[in-house]
Design a protein around this motif. Sequence first.
Motif: not given
Length: 347
Positions: A125-138
Amino acid sequence: MTKLLNRSLQRLAVYAGLVLVCSIPVYYFILSRLWQYELDEHNIVLTKEADREDSYLIILILTSLTVLFFALMLTGFILLNRRISKDLWKPFYNSLAQIRTFDLNRHNKISFEASDIDEFDELNHSLDKLIGSSVAAYNQQKEFADNASHELQTPLAIIQSKLDLLLQSKSLTSEQYNIIEDALKASARVARINKNLLLLTKIENSQFMEKEQINLSALLRNAITVFSNFTEDKYLVQETQITENVFVEGNQLLVEILVNNLLTNAIRYSPVNGTITTTLRNNSLMISNAGTTPLNQEQLFKRFGTSSTQTPGTGLGLALVKQISSRYGWRIEYSFNIDQHVFSLYF
């Protein structure tokens, strides 16, 4: 690096070995006492030689049995532990494999498998949230660069047009002429940066999907001829070792940009009266030029990275080379050997 499970098993084996070594003299001492007690109880007297032989026999049998049982117990425990650990850590390794394949530039989506272990579910869950934030920022960053580049095209064209009109004015003083000329150079540099940013965005958005067989040998010879005026201005010597009929698969425009940027970079960083060597083989392209100090490798292929303060460019040429190479699975490398800058492309 040692894996966690292997490290645990190694420590267990060491611990079992220590227990085994320490247990043998204890068992021997206890059995010797029992043996002596039985002999005394039955009034049996043995010679020293017989007593020594019996002692050695006891030690041998005891050691053999102890080692056998310990080996069986340790082997069974290791096999059982591996079986349990494999099932227990399976969600972790699945998540790790997903993370290893993740690449922002390829837009691949990661989907973590559900687990019946709370800790792994929380990790996923934490990894999914972190990757989602990174993709959105990118994506926001890419969208901003794309929009900004498009919006800048018109005002930049207007600025250059107006400056050109000013240069044609007969009432300009020499000082005013120099100021306008400097402004035109700066405007042209901004236009090149804007053009390269747009190109990078298009590459990342997969807008150059068409592929064809490209004769890299012919393309390279043509590019060297096109840049001959620039090399003559710096009195550069062009040495070529080009294998004929080397073909690569890709987009014609992107491959031309890659080759042109590498040649431009070699010309820019070459001293006057220097030599540029271009070598093309069946699976590699190497372009080298003379130099005194190595370029900053950490900034070399980054956008707006400053690899050298002596001959600053737009900061996007080598970033484009890296992006195009990655798109086709090619590898670009830089090295500095014997006062030579060497860029090597492997395809």
